[in-house]
Design a protein around this motif. Structure first.
Motif, PDB file in Angstrom:
ATOM      1  N   ARG A  36      39.872  33.197  34.991  1.00 15.78           N
ATOM      2  CA  ARG A  36      39.581  34.522  34.438  1.00 15.78           C
ATOM      3  C   ARG A  36      40.805  35.432  34.466  1.00 15.78           C
ATOM      4  NH1 ARG A  36      34.463  35.173  35.786  1.00 15.78           N
ATOM      5  NH2 ARG A  36      34.000  34.567  33.653  1.00 15.78           N
ATOM      6  N   SER A  43      37.096  41.440  30.418  1.00 20.09           N
ATOM      7  CA  SER A  43      37.574  40.225  31.084  1.00 20.09           C
ATOM      8  C   SER A  43      37.466  39.053  30.123  1.00 20.09           C
ATOM      9  CB  SER A  43      36.767  39.942  32.358  1.00 20.09           C
ATOM     10  OG  SER A  43      35.399  39.715  32.054  1.00 20.09           O
ATOM     11  N   MET A 199      35.326  32.954  40.403  1.00 17.73           N
ATOM     12  CA  MET A 199      36.376  33.953  40.214  1.00 17.73           C
ATOM     13  C   MET A 199      35.953  35.273  40.865  1.00 17.73           C
ATOM     14  SD  MET A 199      38.805  32.437  38.531  1.00 17.73           S
ATOM     15  CE  MET A 199      38.708  30.641  38.431  1.00 17.73           C
ATOM     16  N   SER A 200      36.855  35.844  41.668  1.00 19.84           N
ATOM     17  CA  SER A 200      36.519  37.055  42.426  1.00 19.84           C
ATOM     18  C   SER A 200      36.479  38.301  41.555  1.00 19.84           C
ATOM     19  CB  SER A 200      37.534  37.260  43.551  1.00 19.84           C
ATOM     20  OG  SER A 200      37.603  36.132  44.391  1.00 19.84           O
ATOM     21  N   ALA A 201      37.284  38.330  40.495  1.00 19.17           N
ATOM     22  CA  ALA A 201      37.410  39.543  39.678  1.00 19.17           C
ATOM     23  C   ALA A 201      36.265  39.655  38.680  1.00 19.17           C
ATOM     24  CB  ALA A 201      38.741  39.539  38.938  1.00 19.17           C
ATOM     25  N   SER A 205      40.501  45.225  34.453  1.00 18.64           N
ATOM     26  CA  SER A 205      41.615  45.380  35.389  1.00 18.64           C
ATOM     27  C   SER A 205      41.511  46.670  36.191  1.00 18.64           C
ATOM     28  CB  SER A 205      42.949  45.356  34.640  1.00 18.64           C
ATOM     29  OG  SER A 205      43.239  44.073  34.154  1.00 18.64           O
ATOM     30  N   CYS A 208      38.870  46.088  38.932  1.00 20.22           N
ATOM     31  CA  CYS A 208      39.353  45.069  39.865  1.00 20.22           C
ATOM     32  C   CYS A 208      40.504  45.587  40.721  1.00 20.22           C
ATOM     33  CB  CYS A 208      39.798  43.850  39.069  1.00 20.22           C
ATOM     34  SG  CYS A 208      40.485  42.551  40.068  1.00 20.22           S
ATOM     35  N   TYR A 223      40.971  40.835  44.894  1.00 21.37           N
ATOM     36  CA  TYR A 223      40.114  40.416  43.794  1.00 21.37           C
ATOM     37  C   TYR A 223      40.913  40.000  42.565  1.00 21.37           C
ATOM     38  CZ  TYR A 223      36.494  42.437  46.721  1.00 21.37           C
ATOM     39  OH  TYR A 223      35.660  42.704  47.766  1.00 21.37           O
ATOM     40  N   CYS A 224      42.062  40.619  42.345  1.00 18.19           N
ATOM     41  CA  CYS A 224      42.909  40.242  41.221  1.00 18.19           C
ATOM     42  C   CYS A 224      44.332  40.699  41.505  1.00 18.19           C
ATOM     43  CB  CYS A 224      42.403  40.839  39.912  1.00 18.19           C
ATOM     44  SG  CYS A 224      42.504  42.640  39.839  1.00 18.19           S
ATOM     45  N   GLU A 615      45.109  38.743  36.775  1.00 18.94           N
ATOM     46  CA  GLU A 615      44.517  37.413  36.930  1.00 18.94           C
ATOM     47  C   GLU A 615      43.619  37.415  38.154  1.00 18.94           C
ATOM     48  OE1 GLU A 615      46.290  33.345  38.625  1.00 18.94           O
ATOM     49  OE2 GLU A 615      47.131  33.842  36.655  1.00 18.94           O
ATOM     50  N   SER A 616      42.439  36.871  38.001  1.00 20.42           N
ATOM     51  CA  SER A 616      41.489  36.823  39.105  1.00 20.42           C
ATOM     52  C   SER A 616      41.984  35.900  40.222  1.00 20.42           C
ATOM     53  CB  SER A 616      40.134  36.336  38.610  1.00 20.42           C
ATOM     54  OG  SER A 616      39.223  36.165  39.695  1.00 20.42           O
ATOM     55  N   TRP A 618      40.906  33.242  43.299  1.00 20.01           N
ATOM     56  CA  TRP A 618      39.836  32.290  43.593  1.00 20.01           C
ATOM     57  C   TRP A 618      40.183  31.575  44.891  1.00 20.01           C
ATOM     58  CZ3 TRP A 618      42.940  31.433  39.162  1.00 20.01           C
ATOM     59  CH2 TRP A 618      43.838  30.373  39.242  1.00 20.01           C
TER      60      TRP A 618
END
Length: 679
Positions: A36, A43, A199-201, A205, A208, A223-224, A615-616, A618
């Motif tokens: 992600r 996103s 994916m955390s995000a 943006s 996040c 998170y990102c 970018e997320s 993980w």
């Protein structure tokens, strides 16, 4: 064996047996994930649920096979197994719409099918980051083969599997367990797959980044992270240390590329050919002017921008630094935007026999450059056609960042009108897309060639890049010195051959080995990853190699220096072509390729002024196949578990209440405990 050892063995035995049981239950699958990314508005990309997305494998071999998952399939959710040619916009949007809830993921398996085109980028790349009021539509698209799937958000994970042994495991498992009695699939065990790529995000943006900035000791999770790396540059001559105005010619190209899948995508045609053209031009001009460094009209800056695939991150930051007197960051004598008298932007060179010089506005130096460029091509009969076009609709290149800041900025863009790249920003833009065949010669690639001598190399991408870089170098020579070039030396196609091999096939190559101190240093035999990514050592791999190569090609030898006294920059020790070692005086350096949006305090995320891509993060990527039991079997197992639990509670209750009857009373122990201590 003593008692302690026996106890340890008994304690560890269940763990060993569990591992072996897990190995029997699951078969791991290796591939490249779709992950992600986010910008200020939304996103894009893919991700699994927190515990991993589980689906029954179903093979899609033709468009008609999609009807199975659209019309109430018997054992949802399914993970679709399909070849890349079926992964197109029409099919995928139908999946996310008509089959919503029935799909747990997609596995793309490489089957060697020759594709006519395969690009998931937009038809008009970076549509919101260039000049305003430009026209780009289906009739006039810079990427007519684009599907735009790279900018879609998918509610399930997608993975690309290339290795044939993993593909065999997937297809064998599917054919063995899932192909018979399809209507009653829900009544039996089925081959299934678990894809864990959470994916955390989420959202965009702005959200996040705000959540990430709230990190504290109790919750240290990120998170990102912003997409960022470094631009690589070198100057033809050393710049003065004192403050003074300069006349500069900027020659630029992009070094990055991207694709939907992590670590896959070489960007051979979309960005590597322009980058190699720039480095070959820098090397040729440096050799031509080795003995002609006095009386110069201009200095030349060779700049390789990073992150251009994501709203021109590298060039946006470069312009921002120029405007704010922050480039170079290590010098008191900073460059201003007005110091640049001409910007030659080397864009996509899809065609090996033609290019177009684009301009937004007319200025004299552009006319002079175009005339010199065309004259060199005709002088040596390079079989290369040059066209010129004055237009407000410019190609998606780094020049957009400069012209957006000042539409009178003196920029010209070299860009092919043919749009032959059918695999723009995809996993298939590799060496085959440019018909690259490695020559693998032992010839010295550090020298120039005599253009009057007939080459033994067959017409190829190497010769096409030689023609363009030679014409650029000769044109720049006349602009820099104010004198005509009267000799007949040009770019070395064997240097170009080496550069393409190093970036497309293997970093363990003669050129990369020549740029490091110890040629025997272990180098992995894989090409460097040119996706910009986030701030980490892997994302700087390409930056490191490009910095060394550019320094090696533009550095000037210092014969009097030894390895021991060639240690302080700008002196750099390299092993050289013959691995005998030499000292070079270089001008190469790095600059930030981080969007100003992440440096400006209280930046307005809705302004659209700068790139906002992140970018997320993980935590785990894990893919494995296994046999999923029937629903009835799962229910039966669950019922037995509940039954055993209830019986256990009842037995414990009975034993506890009747313990005096079952076990009796230990009166002696009570008496002992109540006796007073004797003195």
């Amino acid at each position: 064996m003593n008692l302690l050892t026996q106890c340890c063995v008994l304690l560890l035995l269940p763990l060993v047996l569990c591992d072996r049981l897990q190995d029997k239950m699951y078969t791991p699958i290796s591939g490249s994930i779709c992950f992600r990314r986010l910008n200020a508005t939304h996103s894009t990309g893919c991700g699994s649920t927190l515990g991993g997305s589980v689906g029954v494998l179903h093979l899609i071999q033709s468009p008609a096979d999609f009807e199975f998952v659209w019309n109430k399939p018997p054992a949802p959710p399914y993970t679709l197994l399909m070849a890349p040619w079926l992964f197109n916009r029409e099919n995928i949007l139908n999946i996310t719409g008509r089959a919503k809830g029935n799909i747990a993921g997609i596995v793309l398996i490489e089957n060697g099918t020759n594709l006519a085109s395969y690009s998931h980028e937009l038809k008009c790349p970076n549509p919101n980051s260039g000049l305003k009021n430009q026209t780009c539509d289906a009739k006039q698209a810079w990427n007519p083969f684009g599907t735009g799937l790279l900018h879609e958000n998918f509610p399930f994970p997608i993975i690309y599997v290339k290795e044939q042994n993993y593909i065999k495991n997937l297809t064998d498992c599917y054919h063995k367990f899932n192909t018979y009695d399809v209507e009653n699939q829900h009544n039996r065990r089925l081959c299934s797959i678990q894809i864990k790529s959470f994916m955390s995000a989420a959202v965009n943006s702005a959200v996040c980044t705000r959540r990430t900035r709230y990190i504290n000791n109790m919750n240290p999770q990120r998170y990102c992270d912003p997409l960022q790396s470094k631009n690589v540059y070198a100057t033809l001559f050393e710049r003065p240390k004192e403050l003074k105005s300069e006349n500069l010619i900027l020659v630029g190209a992009r070094i990055d590329t991207t694709s939907m899948f992590d670590g896959i995508g070489l960007g051979a045609m979309d960005s590597l050919v322009p980058a190699v053209t720039l480095m070959s031009t820098a090397h040729t001009l440096n050799k031509l002017l080795a003995d002609h460094i006095t009386g110069k009209n201009y200095n030349v800056v060779f700049m390789l921008f990073n992150g251009e695939a994501y709203d021109y991150i590298g060039s946006q930051r470069f312009v921002y630094d120029l405007v704010n007197n922050a480039f170079p960051s290590s010098s008191n004598n900073t460059i201003k935007l007005s110091d640049i008298k001409l910007f030659i932007d080397i864009g996509s060179l899809d065609s090996q026999n033609s290019t177009t010089i684009y301009q937004f506005d007319k200025f004299d130096l552009a006319d002079k450059f175009a005339s010199l460029f065309d004259a060199t091509i005709k002088q040596y009969s390079f079989n290369f056609e040059v066209n010129r076009k004055m237009t407000t609709n410019l190609p998606p290149t780094s020049a957009q960042s400069f012209l957006r800041d000042d539409n009178k900025f003196p920029a010209v863009i070299l860009y092919s009108d043919n749009n032959k790249n059918r695999f723009y920003h995809s996993i298939y833009d590799a060496e085959q897309n440019i018909d690259f065949v490695y020559q693998n010669t032992s010839r010295d690639f550090t020298t120039l060639i005599d253009l009057t001598e007939k080459t033994t190399m067959v017409p190829s991408i190497q010769l096409a890049v030689r023609n363009v870089s030679t014409s650029l170098a000769h044109s720049l020579y006349e602009l820099v010195t104010g004198a005509s070039y009267t000799e007949h030396f040009g770019a070395n196609p064997y240097l170009i051959d080496e550069m393409l091999y190093c970036y497309l096939v293997s970093a363990k190559c003669p050129l990369f080995q020549a740029t490091i101190k110890d040629a025997n240093m272990t180098i992995p035999p894989i090409p460097p990853n040119r996706y910009i990514s986030v701030q980490n050592p892997v994302s700087y791999e390409t930056v490191g190699w490009t910095l060394r190569v550019l320094g090696f090609l533009t550095g000037r030898p210092v014969p009097s220096a030894t390895k021991d006294n060639c240690t302080v920059f700008p002196l750099v020790w390299v092993s050289g072509f013959n691995h005998t070692g030499e000292c070079l005086r270089t001008t190469h350096d790095l600059s930030n390729a981080l969007s100003p949006a992440f440096s400006i305090e209280d930046y307005d995320w809705k302004s659209g002024r700068y790139s906002t891509w992140t970018e997320s993060t993980w935590s785990e990527i894990n893919v494995r196949i296994f046999l999923k039991p029937a629903v009835s079997q799962e229910a039966f197992t669950l019922a037995i578990g509940f039954g055993v639990m209830l019986i256990s509670f009842i037995l414990v209750f009975i034993i506890n209440t009747k313990s005096d009857v079952l076990f009796g009373e230990s009166t002696s122990s009570i008496n002992v405990l109540t006796l007073p201590s004797q003195c």
